[in-house]
Design a protein around this motif. Sequence first.
Motif, PDB file in Angstrom:
ATOM      1  N   HIS A  82      47.279 -11.662 -33.568  1.00 15.02           N
ATOM      2  CA  HIS A  82      46.075 -10.887 -33.228  1.00 15.02           C
ATOM      3  C   HIS A  82      46.509  -9.470 -32.833  1.00 15.02           C
ATOM      4  O   HIS A  82      47.360  -9.315 -31.956  1.00 15.02           O
ATOM      5  CB  HIS A  82      45.368 -11.577 -32.062  1.00 15.02           C
ATOM      6  CG  HIS A  82      43.985 -11.076 -31.810  1.00 15.02           C
ATOM      7  ND1 HIS A  82      43.724  -9.787 -31.406  1.00 15.02           N
ATOM      8  CD2 HIS A  82      42.777 -11.684 -31.922  1.00 15.02           C
ATOM      9  CE1 HIS A  82      42.414  -9.629 -31.260  1.00 15.02           C
ATOM     10  NE2 HIS A  82      41.819 -10.769 -31.575  1.00 15.02           N
ATOM     11  N   PRO A  83      45.906  -8.453 -33.441  1.00 10.84           N
ATOM     12  CA  PRO A  83      46.374  -7.077 -33.161  1.00 10.84           C
ATOM     13  C   PRO A  83      46.252  -6.671 -31.695  1.00 10.84           C
ATOM     14  O   PRO A  83      47.053  -5.867 -31.211  1.00 10.84           O
ATOM     15  CB  PRO A  83      45.489  -6.204 -34.060  1.00 10.84           C
ATOM     16  CG  PRO A  83      44.358  -7.076 -34.508  1.00 10.84           C
ATOM     17  CD  PRO A  83      44.845  -8.493 -34.458  1.00 10.84           C
ATOM     18  N   ALA A  84      45.276  -7.251 -30.976  1.00  6.31           N
ATOM     19  CA  ALA A  84      45.097  -6.856 -29.575  1.00  6.31           C
ATOM     20  C   ALA A  84      46.284  -7.274 -28.715  1.00  6.31           C
ATOM     21  O   ALA A  84      46.544  -6.672 -27.674  1.00  6.31           O
ATOM     22  CB  ALA A  84      43.806  -7.463 -29.015  1.00  6.31           C
ATOM     23  N   TYR A  85      47.012  -8.326 -29.132  1.00  2.00           N
ATOM     24  CA  TYR A  85      48.136  -8.830 -28.334  1.00  2.00           C
ATOM     25  C   TYR A  85      49.482  -8.481 -28.966  1.00  2.00           C
ATOM     26  O   TYR A  85      50.483  -9.153 -28.713  1.00  2.00           O
ATOM     27  CB  TYR A  85      47.985 -10.337 -28.116  1.00  2.00           C
ATOM     28  CG  TYR A  85      46.856 -10.659 -27.154  1.00  2.00           C
ATOM     29  CD1 TYR A  85      47.092 -10.726 -25.780  1.00  2.00           C
ATOM     30  CD2 TYR A  85      45.560 -10.834 -27.613  1.00  2.00           C
ATOM     31  CE1 TYR A  85      46.053 -10.980 -24.897  1.00  2.00           C
ATOM     32  CE2 TYR A  85      44.511 -11.097 -26.733  1.00  2.00           C
ATOM     33  CZ  TYR A  85      44.771 -11.172 -25.377  1.00  2.00           C
ATOM     34  OH  TYR A  85      43.746 -11.419 -24.484  1.00  2.00           O
ATOM     35  N   ALA A  86      49.499  -7.404 -29.784  1.00  2.00           N
ATOM     36  CA  ALA A  86      50.753  -6.982 -30.410  1.00  2.00           C
ATOM     37  C   ALA A  86      51.685  -6.367 -29.379  1.00  2.00           C
ATOM     38  O   ALA A  86      51.260  -5.687 -28.447  1.00  2.00           O
ATOM     39  CB  ALA A  86      50.472  -5.982 -31.521  1.00  2.00           C
ATOM     40  N   ASN A  87      52.965  -6.629 -29.552  1.00  2.00           N
ATOM     41  CA  ASN A  87      54.020  -6.010 -28.747  1.00  2.00           C
ATOM     42  C   ASN A  87      54.675  -4.946 -29.614  1.00  2.00           C
ATOM     43  O   ASN A  87      54.192  -4.632 -30.701  1.00  2.00           O
ATOM     44  CB  ASN A  87      55.023  -7.093 -28.324  1.00  2.00           C
ATOM     45  CG  ASN A  87      55.745  -6.749 -27.035  1.00  2.00           C
ATOM     46  OD1 ASN A  87      55.788  -5.599 -26.599  1.00  2.00           O
ATOM     47  ND2 ASN A  87      56.334  -7.756 -26.415  1.00  2.00           N
ATOM     48  N   MET A  88      55.813  -4.409 -29.179  1.00  2.00           N
ATOM     49  CA  MET A  88      56.490  -3.391 -29.984  1.00  2.00           C
ATOM     50  C   MET A  88      56.851  -3.947 -31.350  1.00  2.00           C
ATOM     51  O   MET A  88      56.644  -3.313 -32.367  1.00  2.00           O
ATOM     52  CB  MET A  88      57.721  -2.875 -29.256  1.00  2.00           C
ATOM     53  CG  MET A  88      57.352  -1.793 -28.250  1.00  2.00           C
ATOM     54  SD  MET A  88      58.785  -1.142 -27.371  1.00  2.00           S
ATOM     55  CE  MET A  88      59.106  -2.483 -26.251  1.00  2.00           C
ATOM     56  N   VAL A  89      57.427  -5.163 -31.354  1.00  2.00           N
ATOM     57  CA  VAL A  89      57.675  -5.890 -32.603  1.00  2.00           C
ATOM     58  C   VAL A  89      57.053  -7.265 -32.444  1.00  2.00           C
ATOM     59  O   VAL A  89      57.375  -7.986 -31.489  1.00  2.00           O
ATOM     60  CB  VAL A  89      59.191  -6.027 -32.879  1.00  2.00           C
ATOM     61  CG1 VAL A  89      59.426  -6.858 -34.138  1.00  2.00           C
ATOM     62  CG2 VAL A  89      59.849  -4.659 -32.992  1.00  2.00           C
ATOM     63  N   GLY A  90      56.145  -7.620 -33.331  1.00  2.00           N
ATOM     64  CA  GLY A  90      55.513  -8.934 -33.259  1.00  2.00           C
ATOM     65  C   GLY A  90      54.598  -9.050 -32.059  1.00  2.00           C
ATOM     66  O   GLY A  90      54.316  -8.068 -31.369  1.00  2.00           O
ATOM     67  N   PRO A  91      54.122 -10.283 -31.785  1.00  2.00           N
ATOM     68  CA  PRO A  91      53.169 -10.474 -30.691  1.00  2.00           C
ATOM     69  C   PRO A  91      53.836 -10.522 -29.318  1.00  2.00           C
ATOM     70  O   PRO A  91      55.019 -10.838 -29.193  1.00  2.00           O
ATOM     71  CB  PRO A  91      52.521 -11.817 -31.021  1.00  2.00           C
ATOM     72  CG  PRO A  91      53.502 -12.533 -31.883  1.00  2.00           C
ATOM     73  CD  PRO A  91      54.317 -11.492 -32.598  1.00  2.00           C
ATOM     74  N   PHE A  92      53.057 -10.224 -28.294  1.00  2.00           N
ATOM     75  CA  PHE A  92      53.392 -10.443 -26.877  1.00  2.00           C
ATOM     76  C   PHE A  92      53.839 -11.903 -26.703  1.00  2.00           C
ATOM     77  O   PHE A  92      53.180 -12.829 -27.157  1.00  2.00           O
ATOM     78  CB  PHE A  92      52.125 -10.132 -26.081  1.00  2.00           C
ATOM     79  CG  PHE A  92      52.086 -10.633 -24.672  1.00  2.00           C
ATOM     80  CD1 PHE A  92      53.136 -10.401 -23.783  1.00  2.00           C
ATOM     81  CD2 PHE A  92      50.964 -11.309 -24.192  1.00  2.00           C
ATOM     82  CE1 PHE A  92      53.071 -10.850 -22.472  1.00  2.00           C
ATOM     83  CE2 PHE A  92      50.878 -11.749 -22.882  1.00  2.00           C
ATOM     84  CZ  PHE A  92      51.938 -11.523 -22.018  1.00  2.00           C
ATOM     85  N   GLY A  93      54.983 -12.096 -26.047  1.00  2.00           N
ATOM     86  CA  GLY A  93      55.503 -13.445 -25.858  1.00  2.00           C
ATOM     87  C   GLY A  93      54.534 -14.365 -25.139  1.00  2.00           C
ATOM     88  O   GLY A  93      54.490 -15.571 -25.418  1.00  2.00           O
ATOM     89  N   GLY A  94      53.766 -13.817 -24.225  1.00  2.00           N
ATOM     90  CA  GLY A  94      52.808 -14.634 -23.479  1.00  2.00           C
ATOM     91  C   GLY A  94      51.739 -15.233 -24.380  1.00  2.00           C
ATOM     92  O   GLY A  94      51.302 -16.375 -24.153  1.00  2.00           O
ATOM     93  N   ILE A  95      51.327 -14.491 -25.398  1.00  2.00           N
ATOM     94  CA  ILE A  95      50.292 -15.032 -26.291  1.00  2.00           C
ATOM     95  C   ILE A  95      50.904 -16.111 -27.180  1.00  2.00           C
ATOM     96  O   ILE A  95      50.231 -17.091 -27.522  1.00  2.00           O
ATOM     97  CB  ILE A  95      49.589 -13.910 -27.097  1.00  2.00           C
ATOM     98  CG1 ILE A  95      48.173 -14.348 -27.463  1.00  2.00           C
ATOM     99  CG2 ILE A  95      50.357 -13.502 -28.342  1.00  2.00           C
ATOM    100  CD1 ILE A  95      47.176 -14.321 -26.365  1.00  2.00           C
ATOM    101  N   THR A  96      52.179 -15.962 -27.526  1.00  2.00           N
ATOM    102  CA  THR A  96      52.863 -17.019 -28.269  1.00  2.00           C
ATOM    103  C   THR A  96      52.983 -18.276 -27.406  1.00  2.00           C
ATOM    104  O   THR A  96      52.718 -19.395 -27.866  1.00  2.00           O
ATOM    105  CB  THR A  96      54.250 -16.541 -28.731  1.00  2.00           C
ATOM    106  OG1 THR A  96      54.073 -15.432 -29.618  1.00  2.00           O
ATOM    107  CG2 THR A  96      55.021 -17.631 -29.449  1.00  2.00           C
ATOM    108  N   ALA A  97      53.356 -18.109 -26.149  1.00  2.00           N
ATOM    109  CA  ALA A  97      53.454 -19.252 -25.233  1.00  2.00           C
ATOM    110  C   ALA A  97      52.114 -19.974 -25.129  1.00  2.00           C
ATOM    111  O   ALA A  97      52.039 -21.204 -25.201  1.00  2.00           O
ATOM    112  CB  ALA A  97      53.928 -18.785 -23.858  1.00  2.00           C
ATOM    113  N   ALA A  98      51.037 -19.200 -24.953  1.00  2.00           N
ATOM    114  CA  ALA A  98      49.705 -19.796 -24.818  1.00  2.00           C
ATOM    115  C   ALA A  98      49.285 -20.507 -26.095  1.00  2.00           C
ATOM    116  O   ALA A  98      48.642 -21.562 -26.054  1.00  2.00           O
ATOM    117  CB  ALA A  98      48.689 -18.709 -24.462  1.00  2.00           C
TER     118      ALA A  98
END
Lengths: 281, 281
Positions: free
Chosen positions: A37-53
């Motif tokens: 989801h673009p809103a939870y993008a990190n510098m590269v790939g998604p924010f780790g927290g959204i992956t954990a969730a």
Amino acid sequence: MPDAAPRHPFDEAIHLAPADPGPGTVPGGRVYTGHTHPAYANMVGPFGGITAATLLQAALIHPQRLGDPVALTVNFAGPVADGPFTVEATPLRTNRSTQHWAILQRQGEEVTSSATAVFALRRDTWAATELACPEAPPIEALPRTDVGAIVPWTRQYEMRFVHGPLIGPARPDDERDSRSLLWLRDEPQRPLDVAALAALCDAFFPRILIRRPRRVPFGTVSMTSYFHADTAQLAAQGSQPLLGEARASHFGRGYHDQTAELWGADGRLLANTHQVVYFKE
Amino acid sequence: MPDAAPRHPFDEAIHLAPADPGPGTVPGGRVYTGHTHPAYANMVGPFGGITAATLLQAALIHPQRLGDPVALTVNFAGPVADGPFTVEATPLRTNRSTQHWAILQRQGEEVTSSATAVFALRRDTWAATELACPEAPPIEALPRTDVGAIVPWTRQYEMRFVHGPLIGPARPDDERDSRSLLWLRDEPQRPLDVAALAALCDAFFPRILIRRPRRVPFGTVSMTSYFHADTAQLAAQGSQPLLGEARASHFGRGYHDQTAELWGADGRLLANTHQVVYFKE
């Protein structure tokens, strides 16, 4: 028509749809498809927290789920490319009051993240909290931090720092410490649940950025969270801010540990969370 | 004839022999057979630390192993019966400098423990230790604790408590805390390596026993350890005692967390370790 109501971006981001299990799936395993989801993008790939969730969500929606999450470990095995992924959740063992999970996120044939989770049916016992809830001024008394220009996902969280902000006054390394204390919650506000709490556990920036701000590569390689509140206790938090405190104990040979707590608005400890972070130089 | 030399009981206990992989093994996975060891028996089944070390050992001896362990999570899914077991270790993903593992222990078809591990090739970087090494009298100044009459595995460790012994003076619950500080090492003495360190991470008794000594059922359900020293740094410790400190932050609804550190004799932080423990009443 509740389905027509706009969903919170968090719920869009962790949404999983049942998929064809494929030939390699073990008994009890279910495969779901999701999408970054673009809103939870990190510098590269998604924010780790959204992956954990998202990995936790695969167990939460599995038809064999028992109870609530007590422990979650997520290992970030490789970069997640923007686009679709699968999540395979397998109940390894279900006991009378506990359940053990293995969860794999893949893009194509490649494992991008792995997780284990322990769920449990909890019941009342003797209780005590030894750790003191840190003192903090009320959230309204603190300015809001905006680091969203650097990484999109931070715009999904309201963060107000009491101590140890990401962008603070320049100080020599030996006068710095890695501790942060902040109020934080989902933005837009959203009633708390365990998936959101699992993501918030990773919303503390890696301590290397607080202790020694340099533009060097870094990334969480493994994160473990312990949840101290069940579904009803989390629901009672509503969308009130959580008080979070994070610190590291040791940096060296390319890795550092990190430990944090998330406290509810009523001073209840909701989660302990630990991670190990890679850093270069 | 080095093979004829008597092995340390620890090395006997974690010994794994290659086995037929069987039909369900995924590519790269290797299956080993092991056997519980009476010296490391707990009240029911083996000491969790020896199970953790045994699961880690399966990755350590795997022919595709890369580097040294950085993170290990072990989930204790069900009781391990005295007797044989299998351990299946699968490298989920191998990157240039990191490697992610899934490890399963089974008895028959039943999963008894699961683990994930992150290995890494480590290299020198900036380093700092923020947490202070606790002060303690020298090991010689302290009496040796013997709780081996209760559980066999404790005889495999020399333990000398500075604070928070298992069997201490009776005090009201509200005057107790869950902190322990102790010197500990393998008994008989054995040069330190990462498998032994992984076991030592579980040698702190569950904090519920320290905070509220009652005869109630309890058991670790999940444990995560982060290792801060590589093979050479651990070898340099030899068989000197380690200083360990453990505490809990919250007890309630049947579970408590636990956090501990293991410090080398030279004041170097060797490992952080965390676990969540089930308790009844």
